[in-house]
Design an enzyme around this catalytic site. Structure first.
Site, mmCIF file in Angstrom:
data_model
loop_
_atom_site.group_PDB
_atom_site.id
_atom_site.type_symbol
_atom_site.label_atom_id
_atom_site.label_comp_id
_atom_site.label_asym_id
_atom_site.label_seq_id
_atom_site.Cartn_x
_atom_site.Cartn_y
_atom_site.Cartn_z
ATOM 1 N N ASP A 62 0.802 -1.224 -0.090
ATOM 2 C CA ASP A 62 -0.158 0.039 -0.048
ATOM 3 C C ASP A 62 0.907 1.182 0.145
ATOM 4 O O ASP A 62 1.574 1.472 1.011
ATOM 5 C CB ASP A 62 -0.908 -0.113 1.388
ATOM 6 C CG ASP A 62 -2.374 0.992 1.008
ATOM 7 O OD1 ASP A 62 -1.845 1.981 0.490
ATOM 8 O OD2 ASP A 62 -3.206 0.455 1.382
ATOM 9 N N SER A 112 -7.148 4.560 -1.801
ATOM 10 C CA SER A 112 -6.938 2.969 -1.794
ATOM 11 C C SER A 112 -8.410 2.282 -1.868
ATOM 12 O O SER A 112 -8.154 1.031 -2.024
ATOM 13 C CB SER A 112 -6.197 2.553 -0.343
ATOM 14 O OG SER A 112 -5.011 3.057 -0.276
ATOM 15 N N GLU A 236 -6.489 -7.928 24.813
ATOM 16 C CA GLU A 236 -5.116 -7.703 25.029
ATOM 17 C C GLU A 236 -5.000 -6.238 25.962
ATOM 18 O O GLU A 236 -3.993 -6.243 26.647
ATOM 19 C CB GLU A 236 -4.535 -7.352 23.752
ATOM 20 C CG GLU A 236 -2.972 -7.107 23.759
ATOM 21 C CD GLU A 236 -2.292 -7.048 22.225
ATOM 22 O OE1 GLU A 236 -1.201 -7.177 22.218
ATOM 23 O OE2 GLU A 236 -3.073 -7.389 21.505
ATOM 24 N N PHE A 289 -5.313 -9.420 15.563
ATOM 25 C CA PHE A 289 -4.084 -9.216 16.416
ATOM 26 C C PHE A 289 -4.110 -7.631 17.472
ATOM 27 O O PHE A 289 -3.174 -7.595 18.068
ATOM 28 C CB PHE A 289 -2.868 -9.715 16.062
ATOM 29 C CG PHE A 289 -2.719 -10.993 15.459
ATOM 30 C CD1 PHE A 289 -2.605 -12.097 15.904
ATOM 31 C CD2 PHE A 289 -2.896 -11.073 13.979
ATOM 32 C CE1 PHE A 289 -2.845 -13.203 15.382
ATOM 33 C CE2 PHE A 289 -3.061 -12.418 13.335
ATOM 34 C CZ PHE A 289 -2.851 -13.491 14.245
ATOM 35 N N ASP A 305 2.780 -10.629 18.706
ATOM 36 C CA ASP A 305 2.453 -10.302 17.694
ATOM 37 C C ASP A 305 3.062 -10.885 16.337
ATOM 38 O O ASP A 305 4.513 -10.841 16.377
ATOM 39 C CB ASP A 305 2.377 -8.811 17.337
ATOM 40 C CG ASP A 305 1.745 -7.894 18.445
ATOM 41 O OD1 ASP A 305 0.301 -8.399 18.792
ATOM 42 O OD2 ASP A 305 2.079 -6.821 18.975
#
Length: 540
Positions: A62, A112, A236, A289, A305
């Site tokens: 990207d 994008s 988390e 994640f 991660d």
């Protein structure tokens, strides 16, 4: 830590040049003639693979314009102790290349979302719209219906292949969403982001479409918070309400997805991912994640991660179980976000990681039956220049000051948050500042977020039908090459023979001359450093 390494590298390379240790062999025309002859010999033997492709992989950097590719090559080399430009990227080994015109139907400089529709679905589209034709209008829900266009991944699934999406952004972000979603607003991540009128008219948020539009076998990236009811604590970050679920419809989309199929597994950290990847009972895998985007690689906790290369490996291994083949989309999404922040260090280190994922996939697949394409959706107003000496850190300073008598970095942005002019004065930049992880390179125009660039971007290709990647093409051509190679709609009558039965993986071809040259450069750099240390000891 990595910022300190870059500063040390910068010092070492400047010392390297002060001793005049540019490779001696490069002064001899024989060196360059031999390199060209070896490249020519490879080119003369290059033959297109005329079969169909069992597997299709699209790597999307990207914001990875051509200047970013070149700067990434230099950084990769310098991180390996070399001068930089001579070090090949994994993508440099792909034999077929082209340029892609990136404009949206309604924008000369694209975003994008519209570009994702082009290279994934084969149809150019409008700014900020995903998976719909240019007949749809931004933010007008009712213009969605009847204007949907479908991705090559959707067609691959329909043909019996396994499919997967891997990204370092949220999985609901514009690029990955192009594989499965149809929306007139790329920012409709969850129902909480949508106006009530759009919901009443029947439009669905992107997270809902992720689990309802098609059966995706592997989903890996960020974006947890858009999947859970408002206030659901994040596993988390349970004490941070900003990371909690945001959905207003009380739906738990992860639980819904788990209940839809047999063999499903949801994970949210690296340990769980690795365990799931080793379990033959897992046939569908969702890994989210982070609540939104995954961490930049320089900030990533390697034990908690997964890296992009690790996620790519897990996806390829799981999808490869299907004897009918697979389609995989892999995005290095935070290259773009590093550029938007005006922070070249973040963008380029993400691009180095992206290249490592390409290398990993190349090791796990066979070019005889796997078509792999690498491209970007758009570029950025990122440039590097200043007549820097070869071996100067890519983040370093130009050798001469500007007309205002002050230093400047080789890397600059055309616009963005790095604008620093104050009453006509520009600050000096030091090596220590320019090598910092969070340093924002100077920009000509003040903006809170740096913008995309409008120039063409590169396409790299290898595998069956890769030779069709040539010349200068409209961006939507990419999807058609992949559909044709896979004999997918609308090319089901492609007339291509199936690929030969090859079980051994292919690995990037290493040029022995390049490899030996890199070894010599490393030895010369080591000698320079030792000379400096010796001089310092004598002086002291």
């Amino acid at each position: 830590m990595q910022g300190d390494w870059v500063l040390l590298l910068l010092l070492g390379l400047r010392i390297h040049l002060s001793f005049g240790v540019i490779p001696v062999e490069e002064e001899n025309p024989v060196f360059w003639n031999q390199k060209a002859k070896e490249a020519l010999d490879v080119a003369k033997k290059l033959q297109p693979i005329q079969t169909s492709a069992k597997n299709l992989i699209l790597f999307l950097g990207d914001g990875m314009g051509v200047p970013t590719v070149t700067a990434t090559r230099i950084l990769k080399g310098q991180l390996g102790g070399h001068l930089g430009p001579e070090t090949p990227l994994a993508m440099d080994h792909f034999p077929f290349t082209a340029l892609s015109k990136t404009y949206n139907v309604d924008r000369q400089v694209p975003d994008s979302a519209g570009t994702a529709t082009a290279y994934l679905c084969g149809v150019k589209a409008n700014y900020k719209t995903i998976g719909v034709s240019a007949a749809a209008r931004f933010n007008q829900c009712n213009s969605t219906f009847g204007n949907e266009v479908f991705s090559v991944m959707h067609r691959a699934k329909k043909a019996g292949k396994s499919v997967g999406v891997v990204t370092t952004t949220r999985v609901q972000h514009a690029s990955p969403a192009g594989t499965y979603a149809h929306t007139v607003n790329r920012d409709w991540y969850s129902d909480a982001d949508m106006p009530s009128s759009a919901l009443q008219e029947g439009c669905k948020d992107i997270a809902t479409q992720l689990i309802s539009n098609m059966d995706i076998d592997v989903i890996l990236g960020g974006g947890r918070k858009f999947m859970f009811p408002k206030g659901t604590p994040d596993p988390e970050y349970p004490g941070d309400s900003d990371q909690s679920g945001v959905r207003l419809d009380s739906r738990n989309l992860v639980e819904e997805w788990l209940a839809k199929y047999q063999g499903t597994r949801y994970v949210w950290n690296r340990e769980q991912l690795m365990q799931a990847s080793q379990d033959p009972a897992v046939t569908r895998l969702m890994g989210l994640f982070e609540p939104t985007e995954m961490k930049y690689d320089v900030n990533r906790n390697a034990s908690a991660d997964p890296s992009l290369a690790e996620m790519t490996e897990v996806a390829v291994r799981l999808l490869s179980r299907n004897p009918q083949g697979f389609y995989l989309f892999v995005e290095g999404g935070r290259i773009d976000q590093g550029h938007h922040a005006g922070t070249a260090y973040l963008a380029l280190t993400e691009a180095v990681m992206f290249d490592s994922a390409i290398e990993k996939a190349s090791q796990l697949t066979n070019e005889k039956d796997t078509l792999t394409l690498i491209t970007a959706d758009h570029s950025h107003v990122f440039a590097f220049g200043g007549y820097t000496l070869r071996g100067t850190s890519i983040f370093g300073l130009a050798p001469l000051n500007a007309q205002d008598g002050k230093s400047y970095t080789s890397i600059l942005y055309g616009n963005g948050p790095g604008y620093v002019l104050n009453s006509g004065n520009r600050p000096n930049v030091t090596d220590a500042e320019s090598g910092d992880v969070n340093y924002k390179q100077q920009a000509a125009v003040p903006l809170s977020s740096e913008t995309h660039g409008g120039e063409d971007v590169a396409i790299f290709a290898r595998g069956p039908q890769a030779h069709l990647v040539h010349g200068v093409q409209e961006q939507n051509y990419i999807a058609h090459v992949m559909a044709f190679a896979g004999c997918l709609e609308p090319y089901t009558d492609c007339g291509l023979a199936p690929p030969a039965d090859e079980n051994r993986p292919t690995t990037p071809v290493q040029n022995s001359a390049i490899t030996m040259n890199n070894v010599l450069l490393s030895l010369q750099l080591l000698v320079s450093m030792l000379l400096l240390v010796g001089t310092a000891l004598v002086v002291s």
